[in-house]
Design a protein around this motif. Structure first.
Motif, mmCIF file in Angstrom:
data_model
loop_
_atom_site.group_PDB
_atom_site.id
_atom_site.type_symbol
_atom_site.label_atom_id
_atom_site.label_comp_id
_atom_site.label_asym_id
_atom_site.label_seq_id
_atom_site.Cartn_x
_atom_site.Cartn_y
_atom_site.Cartn_z
ATOM 1 N N LEU A 226 -11.969 -17.413 8.335
ATOM 2 C CA LEU A 226 -13.030 -16.924 6.561
ATOM 3 C C LEU A 226 -12.504 -15.727 6.530
ATOM 4 O O LEU A 226 -11.647 -15.040 5.632
ATOM 5 N N VAL A 227 -12.782 -14.609 7.524
ATOM 6 C CA VAL A 227 -12.267 -13.182 6.981
ATOM 7 C C VAL A 227 -10.990 -13.539 7.488
ATOM 8 O O VAL A 227 -10.402 -12.564 6.000
ATOM 9 N N ALA A 228 -9.925 -14.326 7.980
ATOM 10 C CA ALA A 228 -8.682 -13.611 8.511
ATOM 11 C C ALA A 228 -8.486 -13.831 7.134
ATOM 12 O O ALA A 228 -7.325 -13.229 6.365
ATOM 13 N N LEU A 229 -8.445 -15.190 6.805
ATOM 14 C CA LEU A 229 -7.501 -15.504 5.365
ATOM 15 C C LEU A 229 -8.606 -14.828 3.631
ATOM 16 O O LEU A 229 -7.414 -14.569 2.609
ATOM 17 N N LEU A 230 -9.478 -14.615 3.369
ATOM 18 C CA LEU A 230 -10.048 -14.290 2.352
ATOM 19 C C LEU A 230 -8.950 -12.302 2.013
ATOM 20 O O LEU A 230 -8.874 -12.469 1.230
ATOM 21 N N ALA A 231 -9.077 -11.839 3.875
ATOM 22 C CA ALA A 231 -9.232 -10.412 3.838
ATOM 23 C C ALA A 231 -7.538 -10.969 3.246
ATOM 24 O O ALA A 231 -6.784 -9.837 2.585
ATOM 25 N N GLY A 232 -6.501 -11.374 4.356
ATOM 26 C CA GLY A 232 -5.028 -11.735 3.840
ATOM 27 C C GLY A 232 -4.841 -11.811 2.147
ATOM 28 O O GLY A 232 -3.592 -11.462 2.258
ATOM 29 N N VAL A 233 -5.260 -13.170 1.397
ATOM 30 C CA VAL A 233 -4.520 -13.614 0.544
ATOM 31 C C VAL A 233 -5.137 -12.052 -0.762
ATOM 32 O O VAL A 233 -4.482 -11.927 -1.330
ATOM 33 N N GLU A 234 -6.621 -11.798 -0.467
ATOM 34 C CA GLU A 234 -6.788 -10.599 -1.278
ATOM 35 C C GLU A 234 -6.058 -9.583 -0.799
ATOM 36 O O GLU A 234 -5.194 -8.389 -2.056
ATOM 37 N N SER A 235 -5.612 -8.922 -0.102
ATOM 38 C CA SER A 235 -4.156 -8.371 -0.044
ATOM 39 C C SER A 235 -3.178 -8.011 -0.266
ATOM 40 O O SER A 235 -2.502 -7.675 -0.377
ATOM 41 N N LEU A 236 -2.741 -9.736 -0.493
ATOM 42 C CA LEU A 236 -1.365 -10.042 -0.549
ATOM 43 C C LEU A 236 -1.643 -10.269 -2.418
ATOM 44 O O LEU A 236 -0.670 -9.938 -2.873
ATOM 45 N N LEU A 237 -2.447 -10.617 -2.874
ATOM 46 C CA LEU A 237 -2.496 -10.673 -4.147
ATOM 47 C C LEU A 237 -1.989 -9.260 -4.645
ATOM 48 O O LEU A 237 -1.628 -8.705 -5.609
ATOM 49 N N CYS A 238 -2.730 -8.446 -3.725
ATOM 50 C CA CYS A 238 -2.984 -6.663 -4.863
ATOM 51 C C CYS A 238 -1.642 -6.305 -4.205
ATOM 52 O O CYS A 238 -1.543 -5.586 -5.762
ATOM 53 N N SER A 239 -1.387 -7.095 -3.439
ATOM 54 C CA SER A 239 0.378 -6.014 -3.571
ATOM 55 C C SER A 239 1.301 -6.712 -4.407
ATOM 56 O O SER A 239 2.249 -5.638 -5.067
ATOM 57 N N VAL A 240 0.751 -8.474 -4.496
ATOM 58 C CA VAL A 240 1.985 -8.375 -6.139
ATOM 59 C C VAL A 240 1.814 -7.442 -7.171
ATOM 60 O O VAL A 240 2.858 -6.897 -8.280
ATOM 61 N N ALA A 241 0.720 -7.478 -7.454
ATOM 62 C CA ALA A 241 -0.501 -7.225 -8.754
ATOM 63 C C ALA A 241 0.349 -5.305 -8.569
ATOM 64 O O ALA A 241 0.881 -4.611 -9.080
ATOM 65 N N VAL A 242 0.416 -5.035 -7.445
ATOM 66 C CA VAL A 242 0.615 -2.766 -7.618
ATOM 67 C C VAL A 242 1.944 -2.800 -7.459
ATOM 68 O O VAL A 242 2.470 -1.732 -8.222
ATOM 69 N N ASP A 243 2.685 -4.226 -7.438
ATOM 70 C CA ASP A 243 4.518 -4.171 -7.374
ATOM 71 C C ASP A 243 4.569 -3.655 -8.736
ATOM 72 O O ASP A 243 5.846 -3.401 -8.983
ATOM 73 N N SER A 244 4.001 -4.803 -9.574
ATOM 74 C CA SER A 244 4.384 -4.029 -11.471
ATOM 75 C C SER A 244 3.884 -2.469 -12.211
ATOM 76 O O SER A 244 4.196 -2.090 -12.697
ATOM 77 N N MET A 245 3.173 -1.768 -11.092
ATOM 78 C CA MET A 245 2.640 -0.366 -11.316
ATOM 79 C C MET A 245 3.741 0.734 -11.109
ATOM 80 O O MET A 245 3.525 2.139 -11.196
ATOM 81 N N HIS A 246 4.205 0.402 -10.168
ATOM 82 C CA HIS A 246 5.632 1.871 -9.892
ATOM 83 C C HIS A 246 7.182 1.116 -9.775
ATOM 84 O O HIS A 246 7.347 -0.334 -10.163
ATOM 85 N N THR A 247 8.028 2.065 -9.235
ATOM 86 C CA THR A 247 9.454 1.885 -9.183
ATOM 87 C C THR A 247 10.001 1.346 -7.856
ATOM 88 O O THR A 247 11.154 1.818 -7.426
ATOM 89 N N GLY A 248 9.599 2.257 -7.061
ATOM 90 C CA GLY A 248 9.678 2.111 -5.822
ATOM 91 C C GLY A 248 9.871 0.420 -5.083
ATOM 92 O O GLY A 248 10.037 -0.464 -5.862
ATOM 93 N N PRO A 249 10.204 0.341 -3.313
ATOM 94 C CA PRO A 249 10.726 -0.567 -2.923
ATOM 95 C C PRO A 249 10.002 -1.906 -3.148
ATOM 96 O O PRO A 249 8.158 -1.449 -2.970
ATOM 97 N N ARG A 250 9.888 -2.582 -3.471
ATOM 98 C CA ARG A 250 9.118 -3.845 -3.060
ATOM 99 C C ARG A 250 8.406 -4.415 -2.611
ATOM 100 O O ARG A 250 8.796 -3.309 -1.191
ATOM 101 N N ALA A 251 6.987 -4.626 -2.362
ATOM 102 C CA ALA A 251 6.505 -5.062 -1.058
ATOM 103 C C ALA A 251 6.795 -6.112 -0.215
ATOM 104 O O ALA A 251 7.930 -7.139 0.063
ATOM 105 N N ASP A 252 7.181 -5.556 1.229
ATOM 106 C CA ASP A 252 7.819 -7.032 2.119
ATOM 107 C C ASP A 252 6.338 -7.702 2.681
ATOM 108 O O ASP A 252 5.489 -6.925 3.505
#
Length: 721
Positions: A226-252
């Motif tokens: 539960l901790v692994a999946l919740l923390a992982g999903v929140e991190s990955l969705l945050c990465s996708v959202a933050v990608d739209s806020m800058h012009t640098g390299p996209r997240a791996d």
């Protein structure tokens, strides 16, 4: 450097708040902030994402602390990090994006409500209860008790947070959480208020390695996942959202999940909270100008320096002020913007169910309920079927079935079809991308019954012919097909796809065939095109405002709207044999072209007059033959006299050349001559001279389907006013 300092100022109060909401030692929040900055920042796959203790995990951590104790919770965090590391190594990060955002937003909203309810008791001078429901029940009693300085410092903190959002940008350089805690701490110290202080004594020196949780190992494994999946999903969705806020390299994303795993292992080993990508800090980092992960790493360094060198200053912060900060954050987690987004996709029930279940049952239960409902809604959409039936003025019935036809839609399908009166003629459109056997049997049985009772059924399949193939015994594959789109309306009738059930037509070339084609074409227009273009024609019904007068040949191969990519209302079109423009006042007299020119230029106010010729023009062939080819067509011979100037210009240009290219050369010369003929009309000539009207020549090569521009040739044919 500036971005890292701004994020550091945001991270310290939020890390302390999350630790407090989690029921963990306050120092664990700072440890997780340091590890999230240095380790996750260095190893992660996002350029500007900032990781740290996340409020969305606080309910899980609080439950783990109460169940297993703090040191065992640290071991669960370490093991959860190992799971994330393995998932990242095996490149499973993309799978996390399959979780519906409505579930994630609903979960965060539920967590926000639970945090706000529990910390409100601390603001009021009491203690939070074990559940959100208990917090609600105990709240009235808490409100009637005397509060004193504790509620005063809490209300002051919330007031500063609310006010800070409305201050000028220059003031808001200092983050609102930091400003609120500073104001609360200074005020409580200056007035000597009786408040509870943060105690960090021994927090960084009494470290012990995590221990294995005691109890049912099934529950321990569930907690780790539960901790692994919740923390992982929140991190990955945050990465996708933050990608739209800058012009640098996209997240791996796989690298990000691997970095999160290593960081959680280190955080758990050092006695820190579970961490994840945090949208508040990441947004702050991006808006402060961060362009690389160096900002994230430095912010972790500043947190470490502060905790070691200035940790004593944290003890000046009132606990009630920190609780008020959590109440404010919890309320903000119920984001109305998220509700509007999911509303547009019909996922509000998923959001509400997830949030309610998190509040009433718990985080894991809420997420499971949300995922289950999201899956059911997705299944309903994928297998949904729409049936529309209406009676046409001529007594026929038109039925349209859209969607994916499966056994789940058979009850609705049969109910709608059997409502059509027996014996009625029916046009049935199948706008489907899949049909299983149950759906085919339902439609086929209804069709046979309807035709047995004297009715007729014409089935038209707009995509792949599922019904036709099933009826012919062709093997049906269980996969949905990509839409091949409807028959192209610009294709000749002979090139249209054959239907599964067409009416019997007269043999090709018989008089009745054209009537059948046109009638069928009109019906097809009513079924497919009219609903799409009706808003355009409703607007055009008031007034036409074309910008071009388009003069072209009556040849059936020339489709003006097709070769100019124009639509309804764009072209005022005049067609005749040979795209001829009789010169003003010439014989034989013809007013049709003059009337069109006058109306287009003086009433409609067109900007351009275009003359469009084409290759292999029969009128030009007749002209080139000296009228021989038009010998049995007296009206044609008289009409072609208007092309004599074109023929004279051709002879002047080409001499006596009569090779294979002569006809096409005459077709081009004819276009240029008609542009000259247009200027024999006084109003046209005046507007051309004034620059208000442009004359354009086009030549359409039918064989290559290419349109060529032909420049006007200057002459002395224009008239004077």
């Amino acid at each position: 450097m500036p971005a890292s300092i701004v994020v550091f100022l945001v991270a310290v109060p939020l890390s302390l708040g999350v630790a407090m909401a989690s029921g963990a030692p306050l120092a664990s929040g700072l440890i997780a902030a340091v590890v999230g900055g240095v380790v996750a920042g260095a190893l992660g796959g996002s350029a500007v994402q900032v990781s740290g203790p996340a409020a969305g995990l606080s309910l899980v951590v609080a439950d783990l602390v109460q169940t297993y104790g703090w040191r065992a919770t640290c071991m669960i965090t370490l093991l959860a990090g190992a799971v994330q590391l393995l998932l990242g190594v095996f490149r499973a990060a993309r799978a996390a994006l399959a979780v519906s955002p409505a579930v994630v937003h609903g979960m965060l909203a539920g967590v926000g409500v639970v945090i706000a309810l529990s910390q409100l008791h601390v603001v009021l001078g009491g203690s939070p209860q074990r559940s959100a429901l208990a917090n609600i029940i105990e709240l009235p009693g808490q409100l009637v008790e005397p509060h004193g300085h504790k509620i005063a410092v809490g209300m002051l903190t919330i007031g500063v947070l609310a006010l800070w959002m409305r201050l000028p940008k220059q003031v808001k350089v200092v983050p609102a959480p930091l400003a609120a805690l500073l104001v609360a701490a200074v005020t409580a110290w200056a007035f000597g208020w009786d408040v509870t202080r943060i105690d960090l004594s021994g927090a960084f020196t009494e470290w012990a390695f995590p221990v294995l949780p005691q109890g049912d190992w099934h529950m321990v494994v569930a907690a780790v996942l539960l901790v692994a999946l919740l923390a992982g999903v929140e991190s990955l969705l945050c990465s996708v959202a933050v990608d739209s806020m800058h012009t640098g390299p996209r997240a791996d994303l796989d690298q990000e999940l691997t970095g999160q795993g290593v960081a959680n292992m280190v955080s758990g080993a050092l006695g820190g909270l579970p961490l994840a990508g945090v949208i508040v800090r990441s947004t702050t980092n991006a808006r402060a100008g961060a362009r690389s992960r160096v900002s994230t790493i430095l912010h972790g360094v500043w947190v470490l320096v502060f905790a070691i060198g200035f940790g004593w200053s944290i003890q000046l912060i009132p606990i009630e002020a920190l609780a008020a900060l959590l109440v404010f954050i919890g309320v903000q987690m119920v984001n109305l913007g998220h509700i509007r987004k999911v509303h547009g996709h019909g996922e509000v029930p998923v959001y509400i169910v997830t949030m309610a279940a998190v509040i009433l049952l718990g985080l894991a239960e809420g997420v499971l309920f949300g995922l289950a409902l999201a899956a059911l809604l997705a299944l309903r959409r994928l297998t949904g079927v729409t049936v529309r039936t209406r009676q046409l003025p001529d007594g026929r019935y038109h039925a349209t079935i859209s969607g994916s036809l499966t056994f789940l839609g058979v009850p609705r399908l049969t109910q709608e079809l059997r409502a059509i009166p027996a014996g009625a003629p029916v046009d049935l459109d199948l706008n489907i991308d899949f049909m299983d056997n149950a759906a085919f049997e339902a439609i086929h049985a209804w069709r046979l019954d309807h035709e047995r009772l004297g009715g007729t059924v014409d089935i038209d399949e707009l995509h792949d012919e599922w019904y036709a193939m099933a009826a012919s015994g062709v093997r049906m594959y269980p996969a949905k097909t990509l839409s091949s789109g409807p028959d192209r309306s610009w294709l000749p009738w002979a090139h249209r796809r054959s239907r599964a059930s067409q009416r019997v037509e007269p043999p090709h070339g018989t008089p009745g065939q054209a009537d059948c084609r046109l009638t069928e074409g009109a019906r097809e227009f009513h079924r497919r095109t009219a609903p799409l273009v009706r808003p355009i024609f409703t607007e055009l019904a008031r007034k036409q405002q074309p910008t071009h007068l388009f003069i072209t040949c009556a040849d059936s191969r020339i489709v003006p709207s097709l070769i100019t990519a124009s639509g309804p209302g764009d072209l005022f079109t005049v067609r005749n044999i040979g795209n001829l423009v009789p010169r003003r006042g010439t014989e034989p007299h013809d007013d049709s072209m003059g009337a069109a020119i006058e109306y287009a230029t003086q009433v409609l106010g067109v900007h351009t007059i275009t003359v469009c010729g084409h290759s292999g023009c029969g009128a030009m062939a007749g002209l080139l033959s000296g009228g021989v080819k038009a010998g049995s067509l007296p009206s044609m011979r008289r009409w072609l006299r208007h092309g004599n100037h074109s023929l004279a210009r051709f002879i002047e240009t080409a001499g006596d050349r009569l090779d294979a290219d002569a006809l096409d050369l005459l077709c081009k010369v004819n276009v240029q001559q008609q542009l000259d003929n247009l200027r024999t009309y006084r109003k046209v000539d005046d507007q051309v001279r004034a620059g208000r009207l442009k004359l354009v020549g086009l030549y359409f090569d039918i064989g290559s389907a290419r349109v060529h521009m032909l420049p006007p040739v200057s002459s002395s044919l224009s008239v004077k006013a």
